[in-house]
Write a protein that holds these residues in place. Structure first.
Motif, PDB file in Angstrom:
ATOM      1  N   ILE A 122     -24.538 -27.344  -9.158  1.00 32.61           N
ATOM      2  CA  ILE A 122     -25.532 -28.395  -9.371  1.00 32.61           C
ATOM      3  C   ILE A 122     -25.513 -28.703 -10.865  1.00 32.61           C
ATOM      4  CG2 ILE A 122     -27.964 -29.028  -9.271  1.00 32.61           C
ATOM      5  CD1 ILE A 122     -28.260 -27.047  -6.928  1.00 32.61           C
ATOM      6  N   LEU A 123     -25.060 -29.915 -11.209  1.00 29.63           N
ATOM      7  CA  LEU A 123     -24.970 -30.299 -12.613  1.00 29.63           C
ATOM      8  C   LEU A 123     -26.290 -30.817 -13.151  1.00 29.63           C
ATOM      9  CD1 LEU A 123     -21.448 -31.991 -12.769  1.00 29.63           C
ATOM     10  CD2 LEU A 123     -22.080 -29.580 -13.050  1.00 29.63           C
ATOM     11  N   GLY A 124     -27.204 -31.183 -12.275  1.00 25.31           N
ATOM     12  CA  GLY A 124     -28.517 -31.653 -12.711  1.00 25.31           C
ATOM     13  C   GLY A 124     -29.137 -32.569 -11.678  1.00 25.31           C
ATOM     14  N   PHE A 125     -30.296 -33.101 -12.033  1.00 29.23           N
ATOM     15  CA  PHE A 125     -31.059 -33.986 -11.160  1.00 29.23           C
ATOM     16  C   PHE A 125     -31.356 -35.286 -11.902  1.00 29.23           C
ATOM     17  CE2 PHE A 125     -31.758 -29.910  -9.327  1.00 29.23           C
ATOM     18  CZ  PHE A 125     -32.083 -30.110  -8.001  1.00 29.23           C
ATOM     19  N   GLN A 126     -31.338 -36.388 -11.164  1.00 32.18           N
ATOM     20  CA  GLN A 126     -31.781 -37.674 -11.697  1.00 32.18           C
ATOM     21  C   GLN A 126     -33.096 -38.017 -11.011  1.00 32.18           C
ATOM     22  OE1 GLN A 126     -30.552 -40.060 -14.152  1.00 32.18           O
ATOM     23  NE2 GLN A 126     -32.682 -40.594 -13.777  1.00 32.18           N
ATOM     24  N   ASP A 127     -34.167 -38.086 -11.804  1.00 37.29           N
ATOM     25  CA  ASP A 127     -35.455 -38.521 -11.273  1.00 37.29           C
ATOM     26  C   ASP A 127     -35.495 -40.037 -11.292  1.00 37.29           C
ATOM     27  OD1 ASP A 127     -36.247 -35.853 -11.105  1.00 37.29           O
ATOM     28  OD2 ASP A 127     -37.203 -35.874 -13.078  1.00 37.29           O
ATOM     29  N   LYS A 128     -35.973 -40.617 -10.206  1.00 43.76           N
ATOM     30  CA  LYS A 128     -36.044 -42.067 -10.093  1.00 43.76           C
ATOM     31  C   LYS A 128     -36.944 -42.628 -11.182  1.00 43.76           C
ATOM     32  CE  LYS A 128     -36.529 -45.680  -6.623  1.00 43.76           C
ATOM     33  NZ  LYS A 128     -36.797 -45.930  -5.199  1.00 43.76           N
ATOM     34  N   ILE A 129     -36.432 -43.598 -11.912  1.00 45.52           N
ATOM     35  CA  ILE A 129     -37.146 -44.185 -13.039  1.00 45.52           C
ATOM     36  C   ILE A 129     -37.971 -45.384 -12.603  1.00 45.52           C
ATOM     37  CG2 ILE A 129     -36.857 -45.368 -15.259  1.00 45.52           C
ATOM     38  CD1 ILE A 129     -34.330 -43.590 -15.650  1.00 45.52           C
ATOM     39  N   SER A 130     -37.358 -46.302 -11.855  1.00 44.15           N
ATOM     40  CA  SER A 130     -38.028 -47.543 -11.435  1.00 44.15           C
ATOM     41  C   SER A 130     -38.599 -47.363 -10.034  1.00 44.15           C
ATOM     42  CB  SER A 130     -37.043 -48.716 -11.446  1.00 44.15           C
ATOM     43  OG  SER A 130     -36.543 -48.921 -12.740  1.00 44.15           O
ATOM     44  N   LEU A 131     -39.860 -47.016  -9.984  1.00 43.71           N
ATOM     45  CA  LEU A 131     -40.521 -46.794  -8.706  1.00 43.71           C
ATOM     46  C   LEU A 131     -40.931 -48.120  -8.090  1.00 43.71           C
ATOM     47  CD1 LEU A 131     -42.767 -43.803  -9.806  1.00 43.71           C
ATOM     48  CD2 LEU A 131     -40.592 -43.704  -8.570  1.00 43.71           C
ATOM     49  N   PHE A 132     -40.886 -48.186  -6.758  1.00 43.10           N
ATOM     50  CA  PHE A 132     -41.275 -49.396  -6.033  1.00 43.10           C
ATOM     51  C   PHE A 132     -42.740 -49.306  -5.632  1.00 43.10           C
ATOM     52  CE2 PHE A 132     -36.650 -49.232  -5.457  1.00 43.10           C
ATOM     53  CZ  PHE A 132     -36.332 -50.479  -5.968  1.00 43.10           C
ATOM     54  N   LYS A 133     -43.254 -50.379  -5.038  1.00 44.50           N
ATOM     55  CA  LYS A 133     -44.675 -50.511  -4.699  1.00 44.50           C
ATOM     56  C   LYS A 133     -45.287 -49.252  -4.088  1.00 44.50           C
ATOM     57  CE  LYS A 133     -44.481 -55.465  -3.917  1.00 44.50           C
ATOM     58  NZ  LYS A 133     -44.645 -56.518  -2.915  1.00 44.50           N
ATOM     59  N   SER A 158     -44.147 -39.385  -9.841  1.00 43.85           N
ATOM     60  CA  SER A 158     -44.036 -39.493 -11.291  1.00 43.85           C
ATOM     61  C   SER A 158     -42.695 -40.136 -11.609  1.00 43.85           C
ATOM     62  CB  SER A 158     -44.098 -38.104 -11.927  1.00 43.85           C
ATOM     63  OG  SER A 158     -45.324 -37.467 -11.624  1.00 43.85           O
ATOM     64  N   ASN A 159     -42.651 -40.979 -12.642  1.00 44.68           N
ATOM     65  CA  ASN A 159     -41.402 -41.629 -13.059  1.00 44.68           C
ATOM     66  C   ASN A 159     -40.496 -40.645 -13.780  1.00 44.68           C
ATOM     67  OD1 ASN A 159     -43.570 -43.656 -13.067  1.00 44.68           O
ATOM     68  ND2 ASN A 159     -41.965 -45.047 -13.694  1.00 44.68           N
ATOM     69  N   GLY A 160     -39.197 -40.831 -13.582  1.00 45.93           N
ATOM     70  CA  GLY A 160     -38.242 -40.188 -14.458  1.00 45.93           C
ATOM     71  C   GLY A 160     -38.255 -40.944 -15.775  1.00 45.93           C
ATOM     72  N   ASN A 161     -37.753 -40.331 -16.831  1.00 51.28           N
ATOM     73  CA  ASN A 161     -37.798 -41.008 -18.123  1.00 51.28           C
ATOM     74  C   ASN A 161     -36.463 -41.044 -18.850  1.00 51.28           C
ATOM     75  OD1 ASN A 161     -37.566 -38.374 -18.896  1.00 51.28           O
ATOM     76  ND2 ASN A 161     -39.602 -38.217 -19.802  1.00 51.28           N
ATOM     77  N   GLU A 162     -35.386 -40.669 -18.163  1.00 54.69           N
ATOM     78  CA  GLU A 162     -34.071 -40.734 -18.799  1.00 54.69           C
ATOM     79  C   GLU A 162     -32.990 -40.985 -17.760  1.00 54.69           C
ATOM     80  OE1 GLU A 162     -32.227 -37.040 -20.234  1.00 54.69           O
ATOM     81  OE2 GLU A 162     -33.787 -35.940 -19.164  1.00 54.69           O
ATOM     82  N   ILE A 163     -31.915 -41.616 -18.195  1.00 54.77           N
ATOM     83  CA  ILE A 163     -30.750 -41.819 -17.348  1.00 54.77           C
ATOM     84  C   ILE A 163     -29.802 -40.663 -17.615  1.00 54.77           C
ATOM     85  CG2 ILE A 163     -28.760 -43.279 -16.857  1.00 54.77           C
ATOM     86  CD1 ILE A 163     -30.502 -45.679 -17.681  1.00 54.77           C
ATOM     87  N   ARG A 164     -29.513 -39.903 -16.582  1.00 55.77           N
ATOM     88  CA  ARG A 164     -28.608 -38.767 -16.695  1.00 55.77           C
ATOM     89  C   ARG A 164     -27.185 -39.216 -16.385  1.00 55.77           C
ATOM     90  NH1 ARG A 164     -30.623 -33.586 -15.770  1.00 55.77           N
ATOM     91  NH2 ARG A 164     -28.592 -33.104 -16.646  1.00 55.77           N
ATOM     92  N   ILE A 165     -26.238 -38.736 -17.148  1.00 58.98           N
ATOM     93  CA  ILE A 165     -24.824 -39.016 -16.914  1.00 58.98           C
ATOM     94  C   ILE A 165     -24.139 -37.674 -16.667  1.00 58.98           C
ATOM     95  CG2 ILE A 165     -22.686 -39.959 -17.877  1.00 58.98           C
ATOM     96  CD1 ILE A 165     -24.500 -41.845 -19.545  1.00 58.98           C
ATOM     97  N   PHE A 166     -23.442 -37.587 -15.538  1.00 60.13           N
ATOM     98  CA  PHE A 166     -22.794 -36.346 -15.133  1.00 60.13           C
ATOM     99  C   PHE A 166     -21.284 -36.507 -15.257  1.00 60.13           C
ATOM    100  CE2 PHE A 166     -26.707 -36.911 -12.690  1.00 60.13           C
ATOM    101  CZ  PHE A 166     -27.407 -35.771 -13.076  1.00 60.13           C
ATOM    102  N   ASN A 167     -20.618 -35.470 -15.739  1.00 53.87           N
ATOM    103  CA  ASN A 167     -19.167 -35.480 -15.880  1.00 53.87           C
ATOM    104  C   ASN A 167     -18.575 -34.733 -14.694  1.00 53.87           C
ATOM    105  OD1 ASN A 167     -16.503 -35.387 -16.608  1.00 53.87           O
ATOM    106  ND2 ASN A 167     -16.886 -34.702 -18.691  1.00 53.87           N
TER     107      ASN A 167
END
Length: 121
Positions: free
Chosen positions: A86-97, A104-113
């Protein structure tokens, strides 16, 4: 589907891809509907299933997103697994209605190699 039904579902449906070569598997968002703490035994077993599949096939897997309870919040979060790790998790940043106020919003864009390929969810 609830988390406790997910393992049975996975075991039945994984046969659809066995015998095929693939580099990446991506599942849909929130196919497991139950919120789970990140240290929940069922969640850990589900992640172990995907880690084993990823390692066995030397591939990357995004097993969809899950409602993860972490640090006092509930996150719509997608793990990224590459060759069994598991290289990490991406929390959703742009939540819908319907997600605002619940998650809770994520606050960063994760980039995985992943083997020289840079991937973001």
């Amino acid at each position: 589907m609830p988390g406790d039904e997910a393992l049975s579902y996975l075991e039945k449906t994984i046969n659809r891809i066995s015998g095929h070569e693939f580099q990446m598997v991506v599942l849909p968002e929130k196919w497991i509907t139950s919120p789970m703490p990140e240290n929940d035994p069922v969640f850990q077993e589900i992640m172990g299933f995907f880690q084993e599949l990823s390692e066995k096939n030397r591939c990357s897997i995004v097993p969809g997103s899950f409602s993860i309870e972490r640090n006092g919040g509930l996150y719509n979060s997608s793990p990224f697994i590459h060759e069994g790790k598991i290289l990490g998790f991406q929390d959703k940043i742009s939540l819908f209605k319907g997600e605002n106020g619940k998650y809770s919003n994520g606050n960063e864009i994760r980039i995985f190699n992943a083997g020289g390929l840079k991937v973001s969810i």
